[in-house]
Structures are given as C-alpha cells and as structure tokens.
Design a protein around this motif. Structure first.
Motif, PDB file in Angstrom:
ATOM      1  N   LEU A  34       0.917  -1.141   0.026  1.00 53.02           N
ATOM      2  CA  LEU A  34      -0.072  -0.184  -0.166  1.00 53.02           C
ATOM      3  C   LEU A  34       0.852   1.441   0.000  1.00 53.02           C
ATOM      4  O   LEU A  34       0.543   2.075  -0.540  1.00 53.02           O
ATOM      5  CB  LEU A  34      -0.858  -0.151   1.246  1.00 53.02           C
ATOM      6  CG  LEU A  34      -1.810   1.001   1.299  1.00 53.02           C
ATOM      7  CD1 LEU A  34      -2.894   1.027   0.139  1.00 53.02           C
ATOM      8  CD2 LEU A  34      -2.743   1.039   2.556  1.00 53.02           C
ATOM      9  N   ASP A  35       1.929   1.181   0.668  1.00 52.78           N
ATOM     10  CA  ASP A  35       2.857   2.215   0.696  1.00 52.78           C
ATOM     11  C   ASP A  35       3.445   2.587  -0.519  1.00 52.78           C
ATOM     12  O   ASP A  35       3.589   3.700  -0.894  1.00 52.78           O
ATOM     13  CB  ASP A  35       4.034   2.139   1.664  1.00 52.78           C
ATOM     14  CG  ASP A  35       3.576   2.191   3.269  1.00 52.78           C
ATOM     15  OD1 ASP A  35       2.516   2.885   3.685  1.00 52.78           O
ATOM     16  OD2 ASP A  35       4.286   1.599   4.154  1.00 52.78           O
ATOM     17  N   ARG A  36       3.828   1.556  -1.302  1.00 54.30           N
ATOM     18  CA  ARG A  36       4.311   1.491  -2.647  1.00 54.30           C
ATOM     19  C   ARG A  36       3.384   2.114  -3.663  1.00 54.30           C
ATOM     20  O   ARG A  36       3.783   3.014  -4.273  1.00 54.30           O
ATOM     21  CB  ARG A  36       4.839   0.275  -3.032  1.00 54.30           C
ATOM     22  CG  ARG A  36       5.909  -0.227  -2.365  1.00 54.30           C
ATOM     23  CD  ARG A  36       7.204   0.517  -2.490  1.00 54.30           C
ATOM     24  NE  ARG A  36       8.368  -0.470  -1.794  1.00 54.30           N
ATOM     25  CZ  ARG A  36       9.687   0.038  -1.488  1.00 54.30           C
ATOM     26  NH1 ARG A  36       9.913   1.319  -1.765  1.00 54.30           N
ATOM     27  NH2 ARG A  36      10.719  -0.594  -1.017  1.00 54.30           N
ATOM     28  N   THR A  37       2.218   1.754  -3.578  1.00 59.73           N
ATOM     29  CA  THR A  37       1.095   2.369  -4.263  1.00 59.73           C
ATOM     30  C   THR A  37       0.879   3.629  -4.249  1.00 59.73           C
ATOM     31  O   THR A  37       0.672   4.398  -5.040  1.00 59.73           O
ATOM     32  CB  THR A  37      -0.360   1.551  -3.871  1.00 59.73           C
ATOM     33  OG1 THR A  37      -0.112  -0.217  -4.287  1.00 59.73           O
ATOM     34  CG2 THR A  37      -1.439   2.058  -4.893  1.00 59.73           C
ATOM     35  N   ALA A  38       0.553   4.075  -2.665  1.00 62.05           N
ATOM     36  CA  ALA A  38       0.528   5.391  -2.603  1.00 62.05           C
ATOM     37  C   ALA A  38       1.641   6.401  -3.051  1.00 62.05           C
ATOM     38  O   ALA A  38       1.453   7.327  -3.482  1.00 62.05           O
ATOM     39  CB  ALA A  38       0.289   5.680  -1.065  1.00 62.05           C
ATOM     40  N   ALA A  39       2.904   5.877  -3.092  1.00 66.87           N
ATOM     41  CA  ALA A  39       3.893   6.722  -3.587  1.00 66.87           C
ATOM     42  C   ALA A  39       3.999   6.681  -5.306  1.00 66.87           C
ATOM     43  O   ALA A  39       4.392   7.872  -5.927  1.00 66.87           O
ATOM     44  CB  ALA A  39       5.329   6.050  -3.217  1.00 66.87           C
ATOM     45  N   TRP A  40       3.364   5.698  -5.913  1.00 72.35           N
ATOM     46  CA  TRP A  40       3.382   5.741  -7.340  1.00 72.35           C
ATOM     47  C   TRP A  40       2.202   5.989  -7.853  1.00 72.35           C
ATOM     48  O   TRP A  40       2.032   6.526  -8.945  1.00 72.35           O
ATOM     49  CB  TRP A  40       3.612   4.241  -7.746  1.00 72.35           C
ATOM     50  CG  TRP A  40       3.943   4.016  -9.369  1.00 72.35           C
ATOM     51  CD1 TRP A  40       4.789   4.292  -9.992  1.00 72.35           C
ATOM     52  CD2 TRP A  40       2.909   3.333 -10.049  1.00 72.35           C
ATOM     53  NE1 TRP A  40       4.861   3.914 -11.217  1.00 72.35           N
ATOM     54  CE2 TRP A  40       3.641   3.210 -11.099  1.00 72.35           C
ATOM     55  CE3 TRP A  40       1.843   2.570  -9.815  1.00 72.35           C
ATOM     56  CZ2 TRP A  40       3.031   2.727 -12.428  1.00 72.35           C
ATOM     57  CZ3 TRP A  40       1.098   1.852 -10.928  1.00 72.35           C
ATOM     58  CH2 TRP A  40       1.879   1.678 -12.045  1.00 72.35           C
TER      59      TRP A  40
ATOM     60  N   GLU B 105      -3.945   8.102  -5.860  1.00 71.89           N
ATOM     61  CA  GLU B 105      -5.242   7.959  -6.003  1.00 71.89           C
ATOM     62  C   GLU B 105      -5.824   6.332  -6.022  1.00 71.89           C
ATOM     63  O   GLU B 105      -6.998   6.199  -5.494  1.00 71.89           O
ATOM     64  CB  GLU B 105      -5.936   8.423  -7.272  1.00 71.89           C
ATOM     65  CG  GLU B 105      -5.765   7.981  -8.712  1.00 71.89           C
ATOM     66  CD  GLU B 105      -4.082   7.742  -9.231  1.00 71.89           C
ATOM     67  OE1 GLU B 105      -3.613   7.251  -9.968  1.00 71.89           O
ATOM     68  OE2 GLU B 105      -3.432   8.621  -8.409  1.00 71.89           O
ATOM     69  N   LEU B 106      -4.834   5.646  -6.208  1.00 71.43           N
ATOM     70  CA  LEU B 106      -5.338   4.102  -6.360  1.00 71.43           C
ATOM     71  C   LEU B 106      -4.954   3.388  -4.853  1.00 71.43           C
ATOM     72  O   LEU B 106      -5.583   2.622  -4.467  1.00 71.43           O
ATOM     73  CB  LEU B 106      -4.409   3.305  -7.227  1.00 71.43           C
ATOM     74  CG  LEU B 106      -4.650   3.507  -8.696  1.00 71.43           C
ATOM     75  CD1 LEU B 106      -4.003   2.603  -9.656  1.00 71.43           C
ATOM     76  CD2 LEU B 106      -5.979   3.504  -9.100  1.00 71.43           C
ATOM     77  N   ALA B 107      -4.303   4.117  -4.018  1.00 70.31           N
ATOM     78  CA  ALA B 107      -3.961   3.927  -2.822  1.00 70.31           C
ATOM     79  C   ALA B 107      -5.420   4.419  -1.825  1.00 70.31           C
ATOM     80  O   ALA B 107      -6.043   3.542  -1.092  1.00 70.31           O
ATOM     81  CB  ALA B 107      -2.940   4.417  -2.058  1.00 70.31           C
ATOM     82  N   GLU B 108      -5.898   5.519  -2.508  1.00 64.67           N
ATOM     83  CA  GLU B 108      -7.171   6.173  -1.769  1.00 64.67           C
ATOM     84  C   GLU B 108      -8.131   5.226  -2.219  1.00 64.67           C
ATOM     85  O   GLU B 108      -9.086   4.898  -1.446  1.00 64.67           O
ATOM     86  CB  GLU B 108      -7.600   7.446  -2.408  1.00 64.67           C
ATOM     87  CG  GLU B 108      -6.415   8.463  -1.839  1.00 64.67           C
ATOM     88  CD  GLU B 108      -6.671   9.780  -2.765  1.00 64.67           C
ATOM     89  OE1 GLU B 108      -7.806   9.981  -3.385  1.00 64.67           O
ATOM     90  OE2 GLU B 108      -5.863  10.613  -2.559  1.00 64.67           O
ATOM     91  N   GLU B 109      -8.356   4.766  -3.480  1.00 60.86           N
ATOM     92  CA  GLU B 109      -9.394   3.783  -3.871  1.00 60.86           C
ATOM     93  C   GLU B 109      -9.372   2.645  -2.930  1.00 60.86           C
ATOM     94  O   GLU B 109     -10.417   1.853  -2.534  1.00 60.86           O
ATOM     95  CB  GLU B 109      -9.383   3.259  -5.285  1.00 60.86           C
ATOM     96  CG  GLU B 109     -10.780   2.639  -5.957  1.00 60.86           C
ATOM     97  CD  GLU B 109     -10.496   2.899  -7.314  1.00 60.86           C
ATOM     98  OE1 GLU B 109     -10.816   3.859  -7.858  1.00 60.86           O
ATOM     99  OE2 GLU B 109     -10.422   1.972  -7.927  1.00 60.86           O
ATOM    100  N   THR B 110      -8.099   1.803  -2.875  1.00 63.02           N
ATOM    101  CA  THR B 110      -8.010   0.712  -1.979  1.00 63.02           C
ATOM    102  C   THR B 110      -8.496   0.876  -0.662  1.00 63.02           C
ATOM    103  O   THR B 110      -9.326   0.192   0.012  1.00 63.02           O
ATOM    104  CB  THR B 110      -6.449   0.182  -1.761  1.00 63.02           C
ATOM    105  OG1 THR B 110      -5.924  -0.040  -3.092  1.00 63.02           O
ATOM    106  CG2 THR B 110      -6.304  -0.963  -1.083  1.00 63.02           C
ATOM    107  N   ALA B 111      -8.206   1.975  -0.240  1.00 60.14           N
ATOM    108  CA  ALA B 111      -8.737   2.390   1.356  1.00 60.14           C
ATOM    109  C   ALA B 111     -10.496   2.568   1.174  1.00 60.14           C
ATOM    110  O   ALA B 111     -11.058   2.150   2.291  1.00 60.14           O
ATOM    111  CB  ALA B 111      -8.315   3.656   1.926  1.00 60.14           C
ATOM    112  N   GLY B 112     -10.627   3.043   0.338  1.00 57.49           N
ATOM    113  CA  GLY B 112     -12.315   3.187  -0.061  1.00 57.49           C
ATOM    114  C   GLY B 112     -12.903   1.890  -0.050  1.00 57.49           C
ATOM    115  O   GLY B 112     -14.255   1.685   0.646  1.00 57.49           O
TER     116      GLY B 112
END
Length: 352
Positions: A57-63, A66-73
């Motif tokens: 998730l950290d790697r996604t948030a850096a790259w 918005e996809l980290a936000e969607e995952t959290a959603g």
C-alpha cells in the motif's frame, strides 16, 4: 453460473472505492477469506501478510496515490481494514515473497492481422477461488471495463480509448520479499490512463516491482506482451504471421535467463507450443467460440490448456480454468465465459 457485474458512477477514487466495497461487501470479504487461506497454506503468517500488504500500500501510495485512496475506500465500504484489501491487490507479490510454487496460470493468444484484432485467454487459478471474478465498469480518464477479482482494482480489460490488456503470471529469480508496486495496480493504471502501447510501456517501466507478470497490450494498431519483473520490462512482439501467444514463462531473451516457473513446471512450454501450432486456426477464428475450440487441449497426454483440479491435492495445487475472456477492442467490450474452456459454447458467453 453468471459473472457478476458492477458499474460505478463516482469519479473520485475514494468515493468510487467506498460505493464498490459497500455494494460488493460480502463478495470482497469472501475473497479476503479465500486468499488468506491460500497465504496460510503457502506458509504465510498473519503478521507477515499484514506487513507485506502495508508495504504494498505504501508503494502504491507513492506511485499512484489515487489508487491507494481507492483501496482504502473499498476497505471502508466492505467493513475491512485497509491492509486486508491491500493484500488482495498484492496477492501476486505476497505469493512471490512466500516463494509459492504451482503450475501457473493462463494461456493468451492475440491475432493482429485483419481489420480488428481478436484475442482470447484462459484464466487458470486456484479452484477454491472460483467465486472471485467480477466485471467492474468505472470512469477515470476513460471508461474501463475489467474482468477482475472482488476487491482487486483491475486485471484483464478494455478501455474506451481502444486499448485492452490480457494478464498472465510469470516467476523470475529476481522476485522477492522487498515488496514493490503490485502488478494488478500496474494493470489498473494502464487501463485507466493509456491510449497507446508506448504509453502502456512507459507506465510499466515507471514502477518498481517485486513480482513478475506479463501484461499483453492490444490496440487496433499494434500489440505486444510486456514482461514485467524486478529486473526490468521486456517487450515481446507478434510473429511475422501477426499472431502473439504467451503462457507462463519469459520470452524476452535477457529476462529468460532468470526464468523460474518454467524450470519447475515445464507444461508452460508445452502450452506455448500448442498455441503456436494453432496459429492458423486462431488467425481464422473471428468467432470467440471458434477461438476457444482452437485453444482447447487437455493433459496429461497433451498440453493442459484447459485445467481441471485434482481434489486430492492441497488448495495450493488445485488449479482450474475458471474463465475464458475475449477482448473486443473496437467496441470496448469483454466477452466472458465462466468455467472451464471445454464448456464453452455459443450460448455460454456474457457480453459486457
């Protein structure tokens, strides 16, 4: 049994994820349970899985924030911890970190000659996850329709810009436990943003990965298989006959030196030979049912393109062809047959 379909109307990542997670709550939670059973059977402890998922998730948030936000959603909508949905999206990376073995998944064929490309692939995966698939439609830069797993942001799909992707598992000696950007997140960005093959290559090469896969990108003008691993991204082009086929081993000469799955499960080579032998049949099979017939082959005496599970094996080894998918690039549609390849018929396709 029909594949479920869900269409999101939200344009914001977090809101889209929450509505999807709420609507698909039971299915997402069931998929979490199914994958955590797989991780446990492969030797993963709850602490290790959570650590890897949070790193993904950290790697996604850096790259791709918005996809980290969607995952959290998605997690919020489904009533789960964010790391649990992150684990679904990083299932390839977690299994690579566990050095999980197995026969692999998927056989893909694309014919580029003619007025419009026609494509087909099997999705072979663990039998106990047969309820995982869903087709999800949403709006980002483009309208996207993706055949994916409940809670996973994307897999196989098409977008309204006329670009589609297929998705096959690979394994490489450079795969490891230093978790990188999940390959399913890469697929999602390609579907959500790319309009050309070169843009898809650029997206793939911008991600630091820890596991391997091949994403076959198809447009009306061209097609290529992007072989992704921590050592780099190789691009494999169609043959002179306009046919591009891929199974579960590296074809790029440099990356093939680190091939891992093929050394453990050589049936990937037999399946590729079968697909190549069917090149003419595939080239003349504009109809999806005819393409499926050209692909069809059973083991153990022949290449096992249609996989049937052995109930006596542990869940890590019960492989089954769970779906067959064709892309209609010109119409931005998916054609999906749920179940084994040998069950395909003219009436078994769903169109999305």
């Amino acid at each position: 049994m029909a594949i479920s379909f869900f269409a999101s109307t939200e344009t914001g990542a977090a809101a889209r994820g929450r509505s999807y997670g709420a609507a698909r709550r039971a299915a997402v939670r069931a998929n979490v349970d199914g994958y955590f059973a797989l991780f446990t059977a492969a030797g993963g402890t709850p602490t290790a899985v959570q650590t890897w998922a949070e790193r993904a998730l950290d790697r996604t948030a850096a790259w791709a924030p918005e996809l980290a936000e969607e995952t959290a959603g998605v997690a919020a909508g489904a009533g789960l911890e964010t790391w649990q949905v992150a684990a679904l999206n990083a299932r390839t990376e977690i299994l690579a970190a566990l050095s999980a073995t197995g026969r692999g998944e998927c056989s893909t064929a694309v014919v580029t000659r003619g007025p419009s490309p026609h494509t087909i692939q099997t999705w072979d995966w663990h039998e106990h996850l047969h309820r995982a698939p869903v087709v999800w439609e949403f709006e980002t830069h483009h309208t996207v329709r993706t055949f994916t797993e409940n809670g996973v942001l994307a897999k196989i799909g098409v977008n309204s810009a006329g670009l589609g992707i297929h998705f096959n598992l690979l394994r490489h000696t450079s795969d490891g436990s230093d978790i990188g950007v999940p390959v399913h997140v890469i697929a999602r960005r390609i579907l959500g943003e790319a309009t050309t093959l070169s843009e898809a290559v650029e997206i793939a090469r911008s991600a630091r990965t820890s596991a391997s896969t091949v994403i076959t990108v198809v447009t009306a003008a061209e097609a290529a298989s992007l072989e992704i691993c921590p050592d780099g991204v190789g691009v494999v082009w169609p043959g002179a006959d306009g046919v591009l086929v891929h199974t579960n081993h590296f074809l790029d000469p440099a990356l093939a030196e680190g091939e891992r799955l093929g050394t453990e499960q050589p049936d990937t080579y037999a399946r590729l030979d079968h697909l190549r032998a069917q090149a003419d049949a595939l080239a003349h099979a504009a109809d999806p049912t005819a393409r499926a017939a050209a692909l069809l082959s059973h083991g153990p005496s022949a290449a096992p393109v249609c996989a049937h599970p052995d109930p006596d094996e542990p869940i890590t080894e019960r492989w089954e062809t769970l779906a067959t998918i064709c892309l209609d690039i010109s119409a931005s549609r998916l054609l999906v047959h749920q179940g084994r390849l040998c069950g395909v018929g003219p009436a078994t396709w769903q169109c999305f």
